[in-house]
Design a protein around this motif. Structure first.
Motif, mmCIF file in Angstrom:
data_model
loop_
_atom_site.group_PDB
_atom_site.id
_atom_site.type_symbol
_atom_site.label_atom_id
_atom_site.label_comp_id
_atom_site.label_asym_id
_atom_site.label_seq_id
_atom_site.Cartn_x
_atom_site.Cartn_y
_atom_site.Cartn_z
ATOM 1 N N ARG A 1 -52.718 -23.330 -40.920
ATOM 2 C CA ARG A 1 -51.726 -24.538 -40.334
ATOM 3 C C ARG A 1 -52.801 -25.277 -39.475
ATOM 4 O O ARG A 1 -52.425 -26.505 -39.352
ATOM 5 C CB ARG A 1 -50.465 -23.967 -39.644
ATOM 6 C CG ARG A 1 -49.765 -25.057 -39.113
ATOM 7 C CD ARG A 1 -49.268 -26.115 -40.204
ATOM 8 N NE ARG A 1 -48.643 -27.348 -39.622
ATOM 9 C CZ ARG A 1 -48.488 -28.443 -40.204
ATOM 10 N NH1 ARG A 1 -49.069 -28.832 -41.378
ATOM 11 N NH2 ARG A 1 -47.575 -29.556 -39.632
ATOM 12 N N VAL B 1 -54.842 -27.675 -41.451
ATOM 13 C CA VAL B 1 -54.146 -28.817 -41.849
ATOM 14 C C VAL B 1 -53.667 -29.891 -40.922
ATOM 15 O O VAL B 1 -53.925 -31.243 -40.986
ATOM 16 C CB VAL B 1 -52.879 -28.396 -42.683
ATOM 17 C CG1 VAL B 1 -51.892 -29.573 -42.679
ATOM 18 C CG2 VAL B 1 -53.059 -27.558 -43.705
ATOM 19 N N ARG B 2 -53.181 -29.294 -39.468
ATOM 20 C CA ARG B 2 -53.116 -30.200 -38.434
ATOM 21 C C ARG B 2 -54.265 -30.882 -37.954
ATOM 22 O O ARG B 2 -54.262 -32.215 -37.750
ATOM 23 C CB ARG B 2 -52.222 -29.654 -37.293
ATOM 24 C CG ARG B 2 -50.904 -28.956 -37.759
ATOM 25 C CD ARG B 2 -50.629 -28.121 -36.604
ATOM 26 N NE ARG B 2 -50.182 -28.925 -35.511
ATOM 27 C CZ ARG B 2 -49.894 -28.385 -34.129
ATOM 28 N NH1 ARG B 2 -50.140 -27.029 -33.990
ATOM 29 N NH2 ARG B 2 -49.625 -29.171 -33.240
ATOM 30 N N GLU C 1 -55.086 -33.635 -40.469
ATOM 31 C CA GLU C 1 -53.927 -34.934 -40.270
ATOM 32 C C GLU C 1 -54.455 -35.606 -39.288
ATOM 33 O O GLU C 1 -54.323 -36.926 -39.102
ATOM 34 C CB GLU C 1 -52.537 -34.326 -40.167
ATOM 35 C CG GLU C 1 -51.978 -33.696 -41.336
ATOM 36 C CD GLU C 1 -50.706 -33.117 -41.112
ATOM 37 O OE1 GLU C 1 -50.036 -32.338 -41.954
ATOM 38 O OE2 GLU C 1 -50.290 -32.689 -39.946
ATOM 39 N N SER C 2 -54.600 -35.162 -38.116
ATOM 40 C CA SER C 2 -55.322 -35.867 -36.822
ATOM 41 C C SER C 2 -56.382 -36.857 -37.110
ATOM 42 O O SER C 2 -56.714 -37.889 -36.615
ATOM 43 C CB SER C 2 -55.418 -34.877 -35.599
ATOM 44 O OG SER C 2 -54.316 -34.369 -35.219
ATOM 45 N N ALA D 1 -57.480 -37.755 -40.103
ATOM 46 C CA ALA D 1 -57.109 -38.781 -40.915
ATOM 47 C C ALA D 1 -56.529 -39.965 -40.227
ATOM 48 O O ALA D 1 -56.420 -41.046 -40.738
ATOM 49 C CB ALA D 1 -56.247 -38.424 -42.175
ATOM 50 N N ALA D 2 -55.650 -39.591 -39.054
ATOM 51 C CA ALA D 2 -54.850 -40.776 -38.385
ATOM 52 C C ALA D 2 -55.524 -41.307 -37.212
ATOM 53 O O ALA D 2 -55.444 -42.061 -36.462
ATOM 54 C CB ALA D 2 -53.531 -40.179 -37.748
#
Length: 288
Positions: free
Chosen positions: A156, A159-160, A163-164, A166-167
């Motif tokens: 996890r 994944v987080r 995501e950070s 990618a943003a």
């Protein structure tokens, strides 16, 4: 393999080493996919390539100091892993590309070298030894495998972090990574007030690269017996005496899985690199 060397600077001083001037040569090699990989070369003798872990490169971390301590004995290459510092980056990312970066440095070194890596860089160095000829010995410090229930797994977390990135939330990505590796929250808060924080943010987008290298073996399961069976060169697997038990268990397991490895715990050491503790061991191992 395509290769290019560009000398960008000529020399610097390393007064810590044996009262003698030590020249530092700065250049670039082209990896197989055309990515330019920036490196420093210092010292004289058999070549050694140093492989950094997450959030470190020539301008951030202790590998440069380790190189100076090794320079009286070896020709030492430090480099910016792709996406960091002065090195380029080419999409899409693959661990294979980073192995090809080391292959380009091996070619620059004359085709044969010793290799040392720390943390995710240790896993990358191990993978390079698994795939490339020309690595004569490999030294690994605290490959961050999780092979038991001594700590939580990281699926996890990665994944987080991804995501950070990618943003484009670089601060969040760095904070998530530091939390994942156990840095206390108060230290993270203090780090955000220091000049180093901007450097960490600059290379935060490479954190998923480290995840790709390590995450398959951070799931609390034993290492596959045959995963690195072809790494038959002499290997030195190390961890720190003050590191958590799960880290020491993982590195003992790694040493046991390699055909020609010795295992060593560095008393008083943690996951933070202290070059003066490593240099004598590496001189003995690589020259032995």
């Amino acid at each position: 393999m395509q290769k290019m060397t560009v000398i960008e600077a000529t020399e610097g001083r390393a007064p810590e080493i044996a009262q003698a001037a030590t020249s530092v040569f700065v250049g670039k090699v082209l990896s197989q996919d055309g990515t330019a990989i920036a490196f420093d070369r210092i010292g004289k003798g058999p070549p050694v390539i140093l492989v950094d872990g997450a959030l470190c490169y020539r301008g951030m971390g202790q590998s440069g100091q380790l190189a100076k301590l090794l320079a009286p004995h070896f020709t030492v290459f430090t480099y910016d892993r792709r996406g960091r510092g002065a090195s380029g980056d080419t999409a899409p990312y693959a661990v294979k590309r980073e192995v090809e970066d080391i292959a380009a440095l091996l070619s620059e070194a004359g085709g044969m070298a010793f290799v040392w890596g720390i943390s995710s860089g240790a896993v990358l160095a191990l993978e390079a030894a698994n795939r490339l000829s020309g690595i004569k010995k490999v030294a690994l410090y605290e490959a961050p495998f999780i092979v038991d229930n001594g700590r939580s797994t990281t699926e996890r977390d990665w994944v987080r972090i991804g995501e950070s990135v990618a943003a484009d939330r670089r601060t969040d990505a760095v904070k998530l990574f530091l939390k994942s590796v156990g840095v206390p929250r108060i230290f993270v808060a203090l780090m955000r007030l220091m000049p180093m924080w901007s450097k960490l943010k600059t290379i935060a987008h490479t954190l998923p690269y480290d995840g790709a290298i390590v995450q398959d073996h951070q799931r609390g399961k034993p290492l596959p017996v045959s995963r690195w069976a072809s790494v038959t060169v002499p290997a030195l697997v190390m961890d720190g005496g003050k590191s958590p038990a799960w880290m020491r268990h993982a590195n003992r397991s790694l040493a046991a899985s390699l055909p020609n490895a010795q295992y060593r715990t560095l008393e008083g050491q943690t996951h933070m690199l202290k070059p003066e503790a490593h240099a004598p061991l590496l001189v003995d191992f690589f020259n032995g």
